[in-house]
Each structure stands twice: as C-alpha cells, then as structure tokens.
Design an enzyme around this catalytic site. Structure first.
Site, PDB file in Angstrom:
ATOM      1  N   LYS A 157       0.873  -1.186   0.000  1.00  0.00           N
ATOM      2  CA  LYS A 157       0.000   0.000   0.000  1.00  0.00           C
ATOM      3  C   LYS A 157       0.906   1.230   0.000  1.00  0.00           C
ATOM      4  O   LYS A 157       1.162   1.845   1.035  1.00  0.00           O
ATOM      5  CB  LYS A 157      -0.937  -0.045   1.211  1.00  0.00           C
ATOM      6  CG  LYS A 157      -2.184   0.813   1.029  1.00  0.00           C
ATOM      7  CD  LYS A 157      -3.238   0.427   2.027  1.00  0.00           C
ATOM      8  CE  LYS A 157      -4.366   1.437   2.077  1.00  0.00           C
ATOM      9  NZ  LYS A 157      -5.100   1.599   0.825  1.00  0.00           N
ATOM     10  N   GLU A 190      -9.245  -6.184  -8.868  1.00  0.00           N
ATOM     11  CA  GLU A 190      -9.976  -5.505  -7.794  1.00  0.00           C
ATOM     12  C   GLU A 190     -10.560  -4.238  -8.368  1.00  0.00           C
ATOM     13  O   GLU A 190     -10.462  -3.990  -9.571  1.00  0.00           O
ATOM     14  CB  GLU A 190      -9.044  -5.208  -6.615  1.00  0.00           C
ATOM     15  CG  GLU A 190      -7.853  -4.320  -6.993  1.00  0.00           C
ATOM     16  CD  GLU A 190      -6.938  -4.003  -5.820  1.00  0.00           C
ATOM     17  OE1 GLU A 190      -7.372  -4.090  -4.659  1.00  0.00           O
ATOM     18  OE2 GLU A 190      -5.772  -3.648  -6.077  1.00  0.00           O
TER      19      GLU A 190
HETATM   20  N1  PXG Z   1      -7.830  -2.240  -2.899  1.00  0.00           N
HETATM   21  C1  PXG Z   1      -7.223  -1.045  -2.987  1.00  0.00           C
HETATM   22  C2  PXG Z   1      -6.430  -0.721  -4.195  1.00  0.00           C
HETATM   23  C3  PXG Z   1      -7.336  -0.114  -1.931  1.00  0.00           C
HETATM   24  O1  PXG Z   1      -6.714   1.066  -2.015  1.00  0.00           O
HETATM   25  C4  PXG Z   1      -8.756  -1.708  -0.768  1.00  0.00           C
HETATM   26  C5  PXG Z   1      -8.572  -2.592  -1.833  1.00  0.00           C
HETATM   27  C6  PXG Z   1      -9.553  -2.161   0.408  1.00  0.00           C
HETATM   28  O2  PXG Z   1      -8.684  -2.495   1.486  1.00  0.00           O
HETATM   29  P1  PXG Z   1      -9.108  -2.355   3.010  1.00  0.00           P
HETATM   30  O3  PXG Z   1      -7.924  -2.826   3.773  1.00  0.00           O
HETATM   31  O4  PXG Z   1      -9.420  -0.904   3.246  1.00  0.00           O
HETATM   32  O5  PXG Z   1     -10.298  -3.219   3.194  1.00  0.00           O
HETATM   33  C7  PXG Z   1      -8.108  -0.452  -0.801  1.00  0.00           C
HETATM   34  C8  PXG Z   1      -8.217   0.541   0.311  1.00  0.00           C
HETATM   35  C9  PXG Z   1     -10.457   5.947  -1.823  1.00  0.00           C
HETATM   36  C10 PXG Z   1      -9.414   5.140  -1.104  1.00  0.00           C
HETATM   37  O6  PXG Z   1     -10.380   7.184  -1.797  1.00  0.00           O
HETATM   38  C11 PXG Z   1      -9.600   3.797  -0.921  1.00  0.00           C
HETATM   39  C12 PXG Z   1      -8.634   3.023  -0.259  1.00  0.00           C
HETATM   40  C13 PXG Z   1      -7.498   3.625   0.188  1.00  0.00           C
HETATM   41  C14 PXG Z   1      -7.320   4.992   0.000  1.00  0.00           C
HETATM   42  C15 PXG Z   1      -8.278   5.774  -0.648  1.00  0.00           C
HETATM   43  O7  PXG Z   1     -11.372   5.340  -2.415  1.00  0.00           O
HETATM   44  N2  PXG Z   1      -8.948   1.683  -0.120  1.00  0.00           N
END
Ligand code: PXG
Length: 297
Positions: A157, A190
């Site tokens: 991340k 995803e």
């Molecule tokens: N895939 C990606 C590419 C993400 O960035 C998720 C899956 C979901 O992961 P978690 O651990 O949160 O269940 C994420 C996380 C936005 C935004 O503005 C979204 C994320 C991070 C930062 C910004 O939509 N999601």
C-alpha cells in the site's frame, strides 16, 4: 466550521499533535517528490479503532517491502494513533496513517533521506451515498490494467497510487462511482479502491492474492464472518464472466464497508437488487464494527 474540515483535524506529525492547518510537510519530502512511502486508511467505530492490529501490521509489511525503516515500534505507532484519535475527540472517524521516506535531495536515492515523516490524520468519513447500500452500485470495467506485481506489487500500500488514480479518472468519465481493474493477464484484480467478491450457488469467491490486488483488511473481516455463518469462501482466478454470471456481487473496503453491486458493464447481476448473502454479511459487519479493535476512550 465542522471538526472534519481539514484545518481543524487532529494531525500527528513526527511526534507532535497539531491542527490540520499547522500540519505541513517539506517539498523535499520524497513522499511528495516520488510517492516514496506507505499508508493506511483505518476506521474508528464508536470509539474503537477497527482492526487496528491488522492495519498496523500491514503498514509495517508495506514498509519492509520498500525498505523503509519506520523508526518506531508497532506498539508506539499504535499508541500515537490512539492519542491522535483521542485528541480529535471523535468517536466515528477515518484515520489516514502515512509514513514517507522523509526529506532528501532532488535525486531518487532514498539513502539521502535520514528520517521518515510520520503523519496520522484523524478526520471525517467519506462514504458512498446511502442510496448505494439500499439499491446497489453499478460498475464498469476500465482499460487501465492493475500494476503487474513484477513492477510494483499492488499488495504494497504505497503512496504511489497513480495506477488507481488513472483508473478512477476513467471511471468518473464513464459516469460511475467505482470500476473494475483487470490484471496484466486480463483476469479480475480488484476495484480502484475496493476489493471485489461474488456469490455463486451460495459460495463466495474473490480474486486470489497473486492476481494483482491489495488483500483488504475489510475483505478478511468479511471472510471471517462468512466462515462463521458456514458460507463457503475461496480465493480464485476470476474472469469478467464469473462476475457477469454471479448471483450476487459486492465490494469491500475501509471507507466502503460492504457495497452491493447490481450491474457490471451493462449486465444485471442476479436479481438486480442487493442479494441476501451481501445483506446478511453487511448486517454482521456493522455488528462487529464497534467491537473488533483497540478502544480509544
Ligand atoms: N484495494 C485497494 C487498491 C485499496 O486502495 C482496498 C482494496 C480495500 O482495502 P481495506 O484494507 O481498506 O479493506 C483499498 C483501500 C479511496 C481510497 O479514496 C480507498 C482506499 C485507500 C485509499 C483511498 O477510495 N482503499
């Protein structure tokens, strides 16, 4: 001004808690110059930092992958996060944890950066409109492919989110709120900021970790809830047809929680309404949300 306007947010910045308007990072920070750093998005539900350990563990794994020494222990980073939430006074919030390479010179070499910048922002929650949870979301597939793990593994991340931003621009241009990204081989990876799951004949399937995706904390929480309900759950290689032909589809993410999907690329999914498995898991999720984590107050 509401407490969630950025100027008033509580921000931890390298050991101090300041207001959003005081929280400033140098233009020589390699997070700014190169997207060199890692981050997490975490939710606080009813004064409890949801899945705190899982998010802290993931930021350390991301940091290890990019050879970034966070310079403090996971326990101390957790305490700093708890302190910042407490300073915000919020019981329901979104936390953005950012660790960048820190200040260096204008060259790429990270060895010139002697100290990482550690930032914890506690602010409001950005959610999909409530209507989406009632009626479900429509998705499109975008042409931008998810980064190949041989170039920049999506499991890290990192602060370099241009791959997702480019996809999100395409999603917005097409008039959607979220879109599906395929991997370099053409299999489903995803969404731009959420994981994707389908329900077929009562069983949940989601793209496997090696399919170019971020293994989400929310997705893992949903896996545990599904197992508790006796719903089969597996990770697989999925094609777009597996999505089009599913009985139900939903997204998971820290901001999104569980979002039902009712249409993909113009194909109606299942009955065209949020399905029973999705609704049951969303209910379970909301029940555990305020309990499963680190209490702040
Ligand atoms: N895939 C990606 C590419 C993400 O960035 C998720 C899956 C979901 O992961 P978690 O651990 O949160 O269940 C994420 C996380 C936005 C935004 O503005 C979204 C994320 C991070 C930062 C910004 O939509 N999601």
């Amino acid at each position: 001004m509401s407490k969630t306007s950025w100027q008033e947010m509580a921000v931890y910045l390298n050991g101090e808690i300041v207001s959003g308007s005081e929280a400033k990072v140098s233009v020589f920070d390699h997070g700014f110059l190169y997207g060199d750093g890692v981050f997490e998005g975490i939710r606080v539900y009813d004064g409890c930092i949801f899945k705190c350990k899982e998010h802290i563990d993931r930021i350390y794994r991301s940091a290890t992958a990019i050879r970034l020494d966070i310079g403090m222990s996971p326990e101390d980073l957790t305490s700093a996060t708890v302190d910042t939430v407490r300073a915000s006074g919020l019981r329901d919030a979104y936390i953005r944890l950012v660790v960048s390479r820190g200040i260096g010179d204008l060259g790429l070499d990270p060895r010139k950066c002697s100290q990482p910048s550690i930032v914890i922002i506690v602010g409001g929650i950005v959610l999909y409109p409530e209507e989406v949870y009632q009626k479900g979301l429509s998705l499109c597939t975008v042409s931008v492919r998810r980064n190949s793990p041989t170039a920049l593994p999506p499991a890290i991340k990192s602060l370099n989110y241009l791959n997702n931003v480019l996809a999100r621009i395409e999603v917005a241009d097409a008039g959607y709120l979220e879109g599906i990204m395929l991997n370099h081989e053409g299999y489903v990876a995803e969404c731009t900021g959420d994981n994707i799951l389908v329900v077929t004949d009562g069983a949940i399937r989601t793209p496997a970790d090696h399919c170019s995706l971020l293994p989400g904390v929310t997705r893992n929480a949903v896996r545990d809830l599904a197992v508790k309900r006796g719903i089969p759950y597996s990770e697989a290689i999925l094609t777009l047809l597996d999505l089009y032909w599913a009985d139900e589809c939903f997204l998971t993410g820290t901001a999104a929680e569980l979002v039902p999907v009712v249409s993909i690329d113009g194909r109606t999914i299942g009955t065209g309404e949020p399905g029973p498995v999705t609704q049951a898991l969303l209910k379970d999720f909301r029940e555990i949300a305020g309990q499963d984590g680190v209490p702040v107050y």
